[in-house]
Design a protein around this motif. Structure first.
Motif, PDB file in Angstrom:
ATOM      1  N   ASP A   1      41.050  20.619  -6.082  1.00  0.00           N
ATOM      2  CA  ASP A   1      39.818  21.467  -5.665  1.00  0.00           C
ATOM      3  C   ASP A   1      39.951  22.294  -4.175  1.00  0.00           C
ATOM      4  O   ASP A   1      39.317  23.362  -4.173  1.00  0.00           O
ATOM      5  N   GLY A   2      40.730  21.611  -3.271  1.00  0.00           N
ATOM      6  CA  GLY A   2      40.721  22.116  -1.951  1.00  0.00           C
ATOM      7  C   GLY A   2      41.931  23.332  -1.895  1.00  0.00           C
ATOM      8  O   GLY A   2      41.979  23.983  -0.905  1.00  0.00           O
ATOM      9  N   GLY A   3      42.759  23.213  -2.831  1.00  0.00           N
ATOM     10  CA  GLY A   3      43.876  24.196  -2.978  1.00  0.00           C
ATOM     11  C   GLY A   3      45.060  23.632  -3.803  1.00  0.00           C
ATOM     12  O   GLY A   3      45.172  23.356  -4.855  1.00  0.00           O
ATOM     13  N   LEU A   4      46.225  23.291  -3.110  1.00  0.00           N
ATOM     14  CA  LEU A   4      47.442  22.726  -3.411  1.00  0.00           C
ATOM     15  C   LEU A   4      47.710  21.503  -2.838  1.00  0.00           C
ATOM     16  O   LEU A   4      47.664  21.689  -1.559  1.00  0.00           O
ATOM     17  N   GLN A   5      48.323  20.623  -3.586  1.00  0.00           N
ATOM     18  CA  GLN A   5      48.647  19.366  -2.938  1.00  0.00           C
ATOM     19  C   GLN A   5      50.172  18.763  -3.562  1.00  0.00           C
ATOM     20  O   GLN A   5      50.336  19.193  -4.800  1.00  0.00           O
ATOM     21  N   THR A   6      51.183  18.676  -2.742  1.00  0.00           N
ATOM     22  CA  THR A   6      52.632  18.371  -3.178  1.00  0.00           C
ATOM     23  C   THR A   6      52.490  16.621  -3.153  1.00  0.00           C
ATOM     24  O   THR A   6      52.469  16.194  -1.978  1.00  0.00           O
ATOM     25  N   VAL A   7      53.223  16.139  -4.116  1.00  0.00           N
ATOM     26  CA  VAL A   7      53.187  14.631  -4.166  1.00  0.00           C
ATOM     27  C   VAL A   7      54.766  14.320  -4.567  1.00  0.00           C
ATOM     28  O   VAL A   7      55.237  15.220  -5.400  1.00  0.00           O
ATOM     29  N   GLY A   8      55.482  13.354  -4.080  1.00  0.00           N
ATOM     30  CA  GLY A   8      56.731  12.836  -4.479  1.00  0.00           C
ATOM     31  C   GLY A   8      56.465  11.621  -5.230  1.00  0.00           C
ATOM     32  O   GLY A   8      56.027  10.769  -5.043  1.00  0.00           O
ATOM     33  N   LEU A   9      57.127  11.773  -6.413  1.00  0.00           N
ATOM     34  CA  LEU A   9      56.920  10.609  -7.429  1.00  0.00           C
ATOM     35  C   LEU A   9      58.480   9.977  -7.857  1.00  0.00           C
ATOM     36  O   LEU A   9      59.493  10.798  -7.936  1.00  0.00           O
ATOM     37  N   LYS A  10      58.514   8.755  -7.583  1.00  0.00           N
ATOM     38  CA  LYS A  10      59.848   8.084  -8.183  1.00  0.00           C
ATOM     39  C   LYS A  10      59.935   8.385  -9.522  1.00  0.00           C
ATOM     40  O   LYS A  10      58.946   8.123 -10.334  1.00  0.00           O
ATOM     41  N   LEU A  11      61.241   8.473  -9.984  1.00  0.00           N
ATOM     42  CA  LEU A  11      61.470   8.651 -11.463  1.00  0.00           C
ATOM     43  C   LEU A  11      61.612   7.371 -12.080  1.00  0.00           C
ATOM     44  O   LEU A  11      62.168   6.519 -11.441  1.00  0.00           O
TER      45      LEU A  11
ATOM     46  N   GLY B   1      52.729  17.340   1.231  1.00  0.00           N
ATOM     47  CA  GLY B   1      52.005  17.996   1.851  1.00  0.00           C
ATOM     48  C   GLY B   1      51.000  18.753   1.205  1.00  0.00           C
ATOM     49  O   GLY B   1      50.794  18.518  -0.011  1.00  0.00           O
ATOM     50  N   GLU B   2      50.267  19.634   2.054  1.00  0.00           N
ATOM     51  CA  GLU B   2      49.154  20.245   1.104  1.00  0.00           C
ATOM     52  C   GLU B   2      49.090  21.627   1.801  1.00  0.00           C
ATOM     53  O   GLU B   2      49.388  22.177   2.914  1.00  0.00           O
ATOM     54  N   GLU B   3      48.219  22.481   0.919  1.00  0.00           N
ATOM     55  CA  GLU B   3      47.981  23.866   1.337  1.00  0.00           C
ATOM     56  C   GLU B   3      46.447  23.890   1.058  1.00  0.00           C
ATOM     57  O   GLU B   3      45.910  24.225   0.073  1.00  0.00           O
ATOM     58  N   VAL B   4      45.612  23.704   2.196  1.00  0.00           N
ATOM     59  CA  VAL B   4      44.135  23.593   1.906  1.00  0.00           C
ATOM     60  C   VAL B   4      43.583  25.124   2.119  1.00  0.00           C
ATOM     61  O   VAL B   4      43.832  25.402   3.287  1.00  0.00           O
ATOM     62  N   ALA B   5      43.031  25.518   1.518  1.00  0.00           N
ATOM     63  CA  ALA B   5      42.214  26.849   1.654  1.00  0.00           C
ATOM     64  C   ALA B   5      41.029  26.545   2.916  1.00  0.00           C
ATOM     65  O   ALA B   5      40.209  25.721   2.518  1.00  0.00           O
ATOM     66  N   VAL B   6      40.976  27.438   3.939  1.00  0.00           N
ATOM     67  CA  VAL B   6      40.053  27.281   5.031  1.00  0.00           C
ATOM     68  C   VAL B   6      39.297  28.582   4.653  1.00  0.00           C
ATOM     69  O   VAL B   6      39.780  29.694   4.539  1.00  0.00           O
ATOM     70  N   SER B   7      38.096  28.263   4.483  1.00  0.00           N
ATOM     71  CA  SER B   7      37.054  29.410   4.500  1.00  0.00           C
ATOM     72  C   SER B   7      35.632  29.292   5.102  1.00  0.00           C
ATOM     73  O   SER B   7      35.281  27.985   5.172  1.00  0.00           O
ATOM     74  N   GLU B   8      35.128  30.196   5.618  1.00  0.00           N
ATOM     75  CA  GLU B   8      33.708  30.122   6.271  1.00  0.00           C
ATOM     76  C   GLU B   8      32.818  30.113   5.451  1.00  0.00           C
ATOM     77  O   GLU B   8      31.549  29.650   5.656  1.00  0.00           O
ATOM     78  N   ARG B   9      33.010  30.307   4.147  1.00  0.00           N
ATOM     79  CA  ARG B   9      31.931  30.624   3.281  1.00  0.00           C
ATOM     80  C   ARG B   9      31.708  29.245   2.306  1.00  0.00           C
ATOM     81  O   ARG B   9      32.334  28.119   2.808  1.00  0.00           O
ATOM     82  N   PRO B  10      30.447  29.038   1.955  1.00  0.00           N
ATOM     83  CA  PRO B  10      30.061  27.846   1.273  1.00  0.00           C
ATOM     84  C   PRO B  10      30.978  27.409   0.097  1.00  0.00           C
ATOM     85  O   PRO B  10      31.884  28.266  -0.361  1.00  0.00           O
ATOM     86  N   GLU B  11      31.053  26.106  -0.004  1.00  0.00           N
ATOM     87  CA  GLU B  11      32.227  25.829  -1.053  1.00  0.00           C
ATOM     88  C   GLU B  11      31.509  26.125  -2.446  1.00  0.00           C
ATOM     89  O   GLU B  11      30.093  26.054  -2.820  1.00  0.00           O
TER      90      GLU B  11
END
Ligand code: FAD
Ligand code: AMP
Lengths: 249, 309
Positions: A160-170, B180-190
């Motif tokens: 929902d917030g964008g993209l997330q990367t995870v590493g998983l054991k095979l 890691g993550e790439e989180v979108a940052v925005s001033e706007r409402p969700e």
């Protein structure tokens, strides 16, 4: 590494859905059925892993009545090597699907299992996560990128917030999102070749799984219709209506 | 009956989606406990304790739950969940990732994205991209359910005073790691919480042109969404996709710009109170659901709309 992909036979996404008059279910008589779009993406990803020399074999599984062999053949035409149908009278619920797949995983020992993130008929979005639980494997759901690196798979997930990367054991479980790849079309020669590829049929009993119902479908209704609106002639009229009639701005 | 809700949070704050799940739980009836599993998440737990209707907050603060990896958190929820009749989570990507794994560990089914509570064991949920609504009865002893936020009002964020209990149990499945993550940052409402949403489709032509609708969004305090075609074409990031397989929104006002109105898009927005469509093709299916349709070239209409607001 062997890759297992699952494909579900569903109503084609372009077909208009009709609810039966007695409200017992959606009417599936004489309508076009197809490979679930997310499963098509799963097959494509597995075939690309094979083309890249990472996967050695792509095995495709579908659960359901005999007709699902059609979707297995489609997957074989797209490049999978062999198929397994698990024959059931009706489409089982997601937990039953996961239980059956867990047995196939135990037999086939794949390095990676790729499923669709959701079946566009049930809109359940459950089977991959359930299979991961039953096999104790890591799960990379809603994947938009899959990279196998040594003993690990890196999965970029659409969240929902964008993209997330995870590493998983095979071995691990991956479920596909829309942006993972763009599936190819099957060529005519490949469709012909697919007819000769091996397709095994098994029953839940062969796999030692007893299917159980977890839900009862009481009713299926059409959704509430939206009353049709009006066309406005200008931006000016639109703004006026939104202010004074709808009172939303 | 006792209901366990898995909170949506980012350790520091409790997400609005949790409040909608609390409302659904209140309709089911029974004591409501909220689990906050994370790392350094005391603040989120304190916020959960204030939510009206919540009787207990379980705080599982542990490095293993830091990024809420499903492999680890599912073991915790399955362990705690045995004592409840219902386990609920919002139907967000976090809830959808976690809860089926919990259900399978408990050997029960899951009922996904409910939109109505008929009774303690019977629920309504959309199927086939919302083109049919199923009424399903759970046959399991523990009912595992995800809740569509737009279908339930938010519970009041203030007014409760639940006790916060620490849970010591730490599960690390050792199958996954956060990279890691790439989180979108925005001033706007969700998107899912905004009062007004304006979305662009393939008709926008490219990513730069989204500036046109962003200007309108700024004037209306709106969130900006998109169709799948606009996301696939790389105009905007994936978290803006509205639809069957993206986000479900139901704002007071939804403005669709250069979007044809495929059923998969409608599935994500047709419960909006007022729908406006701007499209140059008068036959576009989006007009069948629009309260106000404007047949026009968006490159003229959208700047004009902005100037008149
Ligand atoms: C499994 C699956 C899941 C899907 N999930 C989703 C989903 O979650 N969300 C989603 O949105 N889609 C989803 N889709 C895709 C969906 O079927 C459509 O392809 C998509 O919604 C089309 O996007 P669009 O309306 O922007 O593009 P198009 O259908 O190409 O429409 C573009 C519109 O812009 C108009 N236009 C062009 N230029 C202008 C202009 N200058 N001024 C005004 N109007 C203009 C055109 O008249 C046209 O109506 C899914 C599809 C599948 C198969
Ligand atoms: N009957 C089935 N046969 C094969 N695969 C299935 C079946 N049902 C579900 N799946 C797989 O699980 C994914 C998610 O389905 P679901 O959890 O039902 O939304 C689908 O995209 C398929 O890859």
């Amino acid at each position: 590494m062997k890759v297992l992909v699952t494909v579900k036979r569903v109503l084609d996404y372009n077909v208009k859905v009709r609810v039966k008059a007695d409200q017992t279910d959606v009417d599936l008589t004489n309508v076009k059925m197809a490979l679930n779009p997310f499963c098509e993406i799963a097959v494509e990803e597995a075939v690309r892993l094979k083309e890249a020399g990472i996967a050695s074999e792509v095995v495709v599984v579908s659960i359901g009545p005999k007709a699902v062999q059609e979707q297995i053949r489609t997957a074989l035409a797209l490049g999978a090597d062999r198929g397994i149908q698990i024959e059931t009278d009706e489409m089982p619920e997601s937990l039953s699907v996961a239980k059956l797949l867990a047995k196939v995983v135990a037999e086939e020992q794949p390095g990676l299992v790729i499923l669709g993130k959701q079946a566009i008929d049930s809109d359940n979005n459950q089977s991959g996560q359930m299979l991961a639980a039953l096999t104790g494997m890591g799960q990379g759901t809603f994947a938009s990128e899959v990279k196998v690196e040594g003993e690990e798979v890196l999965v970029t997930r659409e969240v929902d917030g964008g993209l997330q990367t995870v590493g998983l054991k095979l071995p691990a479980i991956v479920t596909t999102d829309l942006r993972l790849n763009e599936p190819r079309y099957a060529s005519l020669p490949n469709i012909m070749k697919a007819k000769k590829k091996p397709l095994d049929v098994k029953t839940p009993a062969d796999l030692g799984v007893e299917l159980r119902a977890h839900t009862e479908l009481l009713k299926v209704e059409p959704p509430a219709e939206r009353a049709g609106g009006i066309k406005v002639a200008s931006v000016e009229e639109l703004v006026e209506k939104l202010k004074n009639e709808a009172k939303v701005i | 009956m006792a209901i366990l809700i898995v909170a949506e949070h980012d350790n520091a704050t409790l997400k609005g989606a949790t409040l909608h799940a609390v409302s659904a739980a209140a309709q089911i009836g029974g004591d409501i406990a909220v689990l906050v599993a994370g790392e350094g998440c005391q603040a989120a737990a304190d916020a959960a304790a204030k939510v009206a209707g919540v009787s207990k907050v379980l705080l599982a603060d542990n490095a293993a739950y830091g990024h809420q990896l499903a492999e680890n958190v599912s073991l915790l929820v399955a362990e705690l969940g045995k004592d409840y009749s219902h386990i609920l989570a919002p139907a967000t990507t976090t809830g959808k990732n976690l809860l089926p794994r919990v259900a399978a560990l408990l050997d029960v089914g899951q009922i996904s994205e409910i939109v109505a509570v008929e009774s303690a064991d019977t629920f309504k949920r959309p199927i086939y991209a919302g083109n049919a609504i199923a009424t399903v009865k759970s046959l399991d002893a523990i009912k595992v359910i995800t809740v569509r936020g737009t279908a339930f009002d938010a519970a009041a964020a203030e007014g409760g005073s639940a006790a916060v209990e620490a849970v010591a149990s730490a599960h690390d499945a050792a199958q996954s790691r956060f990279v890691g993550e790439e989180v979108a940052v925005s001033e706007r409402p969700e998107l899912t919480a905004a009062r007004v949403v304006i979305s662009g489709g393939r008709g926008m032509g490219n990513g730069e042109n989204f500036a046109l609708i962003e200007k309108v969004a700024d004037k209306l305090g709106a969130a900006v969404g998109a169709s799948r075609a606009a996301v696939d074409a790389g105009f905007v990031p994936n978290d803006m996709q509205v639809g069957q397989t993206g986000k479900i929104v139901a704002p007071e006002l939804y403005i669709a710009v250069g979007i044809s109105g495929a059923i998969q898009h409608l599935a994500g927005m047709k419960d909006s109170k007022v729908i406006v469509a701007i499209n140059k093709d008068e036959e576009a299916p989006i007009f069948q659901v629009a309260d106000y349709g404007l047949v026009a070239d968006l490159f003229e209409a959208v700047p004009e709309l902005e100037s008149k607001l």
